[in-house]
Design an enzyme around this catalytic site. Structure first.
Site, PDB file in Angstrom:
ATOM      1  N   SER A 154       1.380  -1.255  -0.011  1.00 39.67           N
ATOM      2  CA  SER A 154       0.031  -0.074  -0.123  1.00 39.67           C
ATOM      3  C   SER A 154       0.461   1.281  -0.033  1.00 39.67           C
ATOM      4  O   SER A 154       1.750   1.773  -0.806  1.00 39.67           O
ATOM      5  CB  SER A 154      -0.954  -0.194   1.086  1.00 39.67           C
ATOM      6  OG  SER A 154      -1.920   1.572   1.303  1.00 39.67           O
ATOM      7  N   ASP A 308      -2.698   6.435  -4.189  1.00 37.79           N
ATOM      8  CA  ASP A 308      -1.647   5.115  -4.113  1.00 37.79           C
ATOM      9  C   ASP A 308      -0.712   5.373  -4.278  1.00 37.79           C
ATOM     10  O   ASP A 308      -1.720   4.028  -5.452  1.00 37.79           O
ATOM     11  CB  ASP A 308      -1.772   5.513  -1.949  1.00 37.79           C
ATOM     12  CG  ASP A 308      -2.742   3.850  -2.014  1.00 37.79           C
ATOM     13  OD1 ASP A 308      -3.517   3.996  -3.386  1.00 37.79           O
ATOM     14  OD2 ASP A 308      -2.618   3.358  -1.144  1.00 37.79           O
ATOM     15  N   ASP A 310      -0.865   1.032  -4.529  1.00 40.93           N
ATOM     16  CA  ASP A 310      -1.605   0.215  -5.459  1.00 40.93           C
ATOM     17  C   ASP A 310      -3.189   0.920  -5.589  1.00 40.93           C
ATOM     18  O   ASP A 310      -4.168  -0.232  -6.063  1.00 40.93           O
ATOM     19  CB  ASP A 310      -1.523  -0.823  -4.280  1.00 40.93           C
ATOM     20  CG  ASP A 310      -2.281  -0.665  -2.798  1.00 40.93           C
ATOM     21  OD1 ASP A 310      -1.987   0.586  -2.906  1.00 40.93           O
ATOM     22  OD2 ASP A 310      -3.219  -1.463  -2.535  1.00 40.93           O
ATOM     23  N   ASP A 312      -5.560   2.167  -3.795  1.00 42.30           N
ATOM     24  CA  ASP A 312      -7.045   1.809  -3.791  1.00 42.30           C
ATOM     25  C   ASP A 312      -7.151   3.122  -2.286  1.00 42.30           C
ATOM     26  O   ASP A 312      -8.126   2.571  -1.761  1.00 42.30           O
ATOM     27  CB  ASP A 312      -6.303   0.362  -2.907  1.00 42.30           C
ATOM     28  CG  ASP A 312      -6.042   0.762  -1.356  1.00 42.30           C
ATOM     29  OD1 ASP A 312      -5.542   1.416  -1.838  1.00 42.30           O
ATOM     30  OD2 ASP A 312      -6.023  -0.273  -0.838  1.00 42.30           O
TER      31      ASP A 312
END
Length: 383
Positions: A154, A308, A310, A312
Site C-alpha cells: 500500500s 497511493d 496500489d 486503493d
C-alpha cells in the site's frame, strides 16, 4: 546491546536457514548478518516469524523469518493453497487471481505465488504487470475465482512489501476463513513443504481483457452523464505517485469524458523507489502532495488528485475560499461522495427503501445525520 539469550535464539534460527533448503544468495546474506559485529540486522530479521494475520503479511523486505521474501511469501501461499483445497474439495478446478503493485520484488513475489498455487493444482490468473488493488478484487469476481492474492504494501515506505489475501467475493478474507487460513499457514513447519515448482499449464496471463471490462463497468455507474459532458474540460491534475494508478485512472477519467487531464511527469514513472517522495508515498500526507499542488498552481487547475502506490485510496486538493489549494482529509472526501450518491439517487427515484450505508465507528458521524435526513439506514462497524 542485545542480551545473551536473545542472541542465542536468533543465531539458532539463522543456522536453520543456513542448513535448510534455501538458495545460495539467501544463505550468503544470512551468513553475513551472523558474521557482522553489529547484530542488529540479525536480530531484527530472526527474532520472530513474520505473522500471517487477518490482513495477510506486511514487512520489510530481506532474508530472514521476520522479513518479506520468497520463503515467507511461499509459506503463506502454501498454507492458503492447502486451505482452499480443503474448503473447495468438491470443485473440479479451484481458481485464483494474482496481482501486484510496482514495489521492488513485487513481480518476483507474484510469480512465486502463482507458481506455488499452480504446483498445488490450482488455476492461476496472473496479471501481466502492476495493477490497482481494486482491479484484482474485480477480477476475482469477474472470473469466478475462489480466492486471490495481491502483492502490495500500500502506502508504506519503499523498504516494505506485503501480501493481501482475498476470498471469492473479492473482499479481504474475514471470519471464519481468516483464522482457518492462519491455522494452515502456521502448520507449514519446513521450507521443504512449499511447492515452488510451478505448472505453466495452470497459469494464464491476464491484462487488457480485464482492464477494458473494468473501466467500462465503472463507467456504467455514472449518475450524471450530462454533467460529465458539460464539465468535460475541467482542469484536473492527476499523479499516481509512481504507482499503478497510471494504468487505469487517466484512462478511466477520459472514458467519463474528461479531456483536460494534466500529469506530473516525474511521478508518472512507475518505480518502487518512489524517488520524488520522502518517507511514505501516502497521498493523504501534505508533503507527498507537494509536486501535485505545484503543478496545480502552475496551470491553475480546478482540482488535483493522487492515488497511493496500489491505487486503493486517493487524495483530493481543491481551492479554499481564499483561493489557496487545500488538501481534503478522508472524512471530507467521503462526506462529499456519500452525500452525492444518496442525494442523486434520490433525485433519480432509485431509492426503494432497502438501501443502507455501512461506516466504521471512527468515520465522521455527519454521515449518519445525512443518511437520516434522506431516509437511508446506516450501520456502524468496527474497523
Amino acid at each position: 546491546m542485545f542480551d545473551k539469550e536473545l542472541l542465542q535464539q536468533v543465531t539458532a534460527k539463522a543456522r536453520q536457514w543456513l542448513d535448510g533448503g534455501y538458495d545460495a544468495e539467501t544463505k550468503a546474506a544470512v551468513r553475513a548478518m551472523m558474521e557482522a559485529s553489529d547484530k542488529t540486522d540479525l536480530v531484527e530479521s530472526f527474532y520472530k516469524d513474520l505473522e500471517f494475520g487477518t490482513g495477510g503479511l506486511r514487512g520489510i523486505m530481506g532474508p530472514g523469518s521476520n522479513r518479506m521474501n520468497i520463503y515467507t511469501v511461499g509459506s503463506a501461499t502454501q498454507g492458503l493453497a492447502n486451505y482452499l483445497k480443503a474448503a473447495f474439495a468438491d470443485l473440479e478446478q479451484i481458481a485464483v487471481v494474482v496481482g501486484h503493485d510496482v514495489r521492488n520484488n513485487s513481480r518476483l513475489f507474484a510469480e512465486t505465488v502463482a507458481n506455488i498455487f499452480s504446483a498445488n493444482g490450482i488455476k492461476v490468473y496472473l496479471f501481466e504487470g502492476p495493477r490497482p488493488t481494486p482491479e484484482v478484487s474485480y477480477a476475482i469476481r469477474l472470473l469466478g475465482c475462489q480466492s486471490g492474492v495481491n502483492i502490495t504494501a500500500s502506502h508504506n515506505p519503499k523498504e516494505y512489501n506485503g501480501y493481501k489475501a482475498y476470498w471469492a467475493d473479492g473482499a479481504q478474507v474475514v471470519s471464519p476463513h481468516d483464522v482457518n487460513i492462519i491455522d494452515h499457514v502456521n502448520r507449514i513447519a519446513d521450507v521443504s513443504e512449499i511447492k515452488f515448482e510451478g505448472n505453466p499449464d495452470l497459469i494464464e496471463i491476464i491484462g487488457e481483457n480485464i482492464d477494458s471490462q473494468y473501466i467500462e463497468q465503472i463507467h456504467e455507474l455514472s449518475l450524471s452523464p450530462e454533467i460529465d459532458r458539460r464539465q468535460h474540460d475541467l482542469k484536473i491534475v492527476y499523479t499516481p505517485i509512481h504507482g499503478v494508478g497510471r494504468y487505469i485512472i487517466p484512462r478511466s477519467l477520459e472514458r467519463w469524458g474528461f479531456d483536460n487531464i494534466i500529469h506530473v511527469p516525474e511521478q508518472d514513472v512507475m518505480t518502487g523507489e518512489f524517488p520524488t517522495v520522502d518517507g511514505k508515498p501516502n497521498p493523504e500526507m501534505p508533503p507527498t502532495m507537494r509536486m501535485a499542488i505545484e503543478k496545480a498552481t502552475e496551470v491553475q487547475a480546478d482540482i488535483a488528485m493522487a492515488s497511493d502506490p496500489d491505487a486503493d485510496r486517493i487524495a483530493v486538493v481543491i481551492k479554499n475560499t481564499k483561493g489557496e489549494y487545500a488538501l481534503l482529509n478522508g472524512n471530507q472526501i467521503q462526506i462529499i461522495f456519500h452525500y452525492y450518491l444518496m442525494a442523486r439517487n434520490k433525485e433519480l427515484g432509485r431509492l426503494t427503501g432497502n438501501e443502507y450505508i455501512v461506516k466504521t465507528i471512527v468515520t465522521s458521524e455527519l454521515i449518519a445525520k445525512m443518511a437520516k435526513k434522506l431516509g437511508i439506514k446506516m450501520y456502524d462497524s468496527r474497523t
